[in-house]
Design an enzyme around this catalytic site. Structure first.
Site, short mmCIF file in Angstrom:
data_model
loop_
_atom_site.label_atom_id
_atom_site.label_comp_id
_atom_site.label_asym_id
_atom_site.label_seq_id
_atom_site.Cartn_x
_atom_site.Cartn_y
_atom_site.Cartn_z
N ASN A 10 0.86 -1.19 0.00
CA ASN A 10 0.00 0.00 0.00
C ASN A 10 0.89 1.24 0.00
OD1 ASN A 10 -1.83 2.04 0.46
ND2 ASN A 10 -2.26 1.46 2.59
N TRP A 11 0.97 1.87 -1.15
CA TRP A 11 1.87 3.03 -1.26
C TRP A 11 1.29 4.29 -0.64
CZ3 TRP A 11 3.62 2.43 -7.12
CH2 TRP A 11 4.42 1.29 -7.23
N LYS A 12 0.04 4.24 -0.22
CA LYS A 12 -0.64 5.41 0.35
C LYS A 12 -0.44 6.63 -0.56
CE LYS A 12 0.13 3.46 4.86
NZ LYS A 12 -0.01 3.63 6.28
N HIS A 95 -9.63 0.96 4.62
CA HIS A 95 -8.35 1.16 5.30
C HIS A 95 -8.59 2.08 6.49
CE1 HIS A 95 -4.29 2.44 6.22
NE2 HIS A 95 -3.89 1.34 5.59
N GLU A 97 -7.05 4.46 7.74
CA GLU A 97 -6.84 5.90 7.53
C GLU A 97 -8.09 6.53 6.92
OE1 GLU A 97 -3.14 5.53 5.43
OE2 GLU A 97 -2.17 4.96 7.31
N GLU A 167 -5.37 -5.15 10.45
CA GLU A 167 -4.38 -4.11 10.64
C GLU A 167 -4.67 -3.35 11.94
OE1 GLU A 167 -2.44 -2.81 6.74
OE2 GLU A 167 -4.28 -1.67 6.92
N GLY A 173 2.20 2.20 10.73
CA GLY A 173 3.12 3.33 10.59
C GLY A 173 3.80 3.75 11.88
N SER A 212 3.42 -2.18 10.36
CA SER A 212 4.87 -2.19 10.57
C SER A 212 5.51 -3.55 10.26
CB SER A 212 5.21 -1.72 11.99
OG SER A 212 4.71 -0.41 12.19
N GLY A 233 2.80 -1.10 4.31
CA GLY A 233 2.83 0.33 4.01
C GLY A 233 4.25 0.80 3.79
N GLY A 234 4.87 1.32 4.84
CA GLY A 234 6.20 1.93 4.74
C GLY A 234 7.23 1.06 4.03
C1 PEP Z 1 -0.88 0.15 6.03
O1 PEP Z 1 -1.10 1.33 6.05
O2 PEP Z 1 -1.66 -0.60 5.40
C2 PEP Z 1 0.29 -0.36 6.74
C3 PEP Z 1 0.31 -1.61 7.10
O3 PEP Z 1 1.30 0.54 7.00
P1 PEP Z 1 2.74 0.23 7.68
O4 PEP Z 1 3.26 -1.04 7.10
O5 PEP Z 1 3.58 1.41 7.34
O6 PEP Z 1 2.49 0.09 9.15
#
Ligand code: PEP
Length: 256
Positions: A10-12, A95, A97, A167, A173, A212, A233-234
């Site tokens: 997920n590149w957000k 998601h 967010e 999640e 994040g 994470s 994500g990251g």
């Molecule tokens: C996400 O936003 O779907 C996610 C899992 O982010 P991160 O890996 O950065 O925690």
């Protein structure tokens, strides 16, 4: 029942056209052509076409959101039909967010899940509890409410055509990953609840972990019996970090 691991990046709201080209050339050169797990990336809408055009065949592409409507006067939204027409395979729904910052309700998320299926996209339903909810002991209740809204709208057969991503909000994040045991406990809960509706679908549906996740913890998390890969994500923002996770999926899919 064996479930193929899915590694979804997920590149957000990150990237640029140059970033897309760099990521796609990194994945094209580093991802083996034959893999026994699945890989997908989720860029922002305006980068979807570039990803679809440049991606290796064994990488799927998805959007991060979609409209709950077919078409019409819904300024700024993008429909499932448009995403499918462009060549998307998947789409994220709910998601955290978007649930938090855009006030998406469980019912709205359920409508989006149904829209995705209607146009042949695989929805990834994101669910998870906040740290307060975990501390209050309401993790299972919150997660089941999120899933139940979809189940009630589309039924178990259709729910089973999607993917679920657990999640925990406190892990997204933050650098704080759920332990493999914490993830397994929730994944097992989700699967056992679904089994009350249909045992075969419960055993077949993939449940990803997100929060994470990185190369150093992916193997332990994905080794858990009910964890079927990750929503990343990251660590999906450089080919090197993303490949480090894919390599763990590769090890597990080969049984090493
Ligand atoms: C996400 O936003 O779907 C996610 C899992 O982010 P991160 O890996 O950065 O925690």
């Amino acid at each position: 029942m064996s479930r193929k691991l899915l590694i979804a990046g997920n590149w957000k709201m990150h990237g640029s056209l140059a970033f897309v080209k760099e990521m796609m050339s990194g994945l094209s050169s580093q991802l083996p052509t034959q893999i026994d797990y699945e890989v997908a990336v989720f860029p922002v809408y305006i980068h979807l076409y570039e990803v679809i055009t440049c991606k290796p065949d064994n990488v799927m592409c998805g959007a991060q959101n979609l409209s709950e409507y077919d078409d019409g006067a819904v300024t700024g939204e993008v429909s499932a039909n448009m995403l499918a027409d462009l060549g998307c395979d998947m789409v994220l729904v709910g998601h955290s967010e978007r649930r938090v910052k855009n006030n998406e309700s469980n019912e709205e998320v359920a409508k989006k899940f149904a829209q995705a299926l209607k146009y042949g996209l695989t929805p990834i339903l994101c669910v998870g509890e906040s740290s307060v909810e975990r501390q209050n002991g309401t993790t299972q209740k919150i997660i089941w409410q999120q899933i139940k809204a979809v189940l009630e709208l589309v039924g178990i057969e259709k729910l089973g055509q999607g993917v679920i991503a657990y999640e925990p909000l406190w892990a997204i994040g933050t650098g704080e990953t759920a332990t493999a045991e914490q993830a397994q406990e929730v994944h097992q809960f989700i699967r056992s609840q679904l089994a009350l509706n249909d045992d075969t679908i419960a055993r077949r549906i993939r449940i990803l972990y997100g929060g994470s996740c990185k190369g150093s913890n992916a193997y332990e998390l994905f080794s858990m019996p009910d964890v079927d890969g990750g929503l990343i994500g990251g660590a999906s923002l450089t080919a090197q970090d993303f490949m480090a996770i894919c390599q763990q999926a590769d090890r597990l899919s080969q049984g090493v």
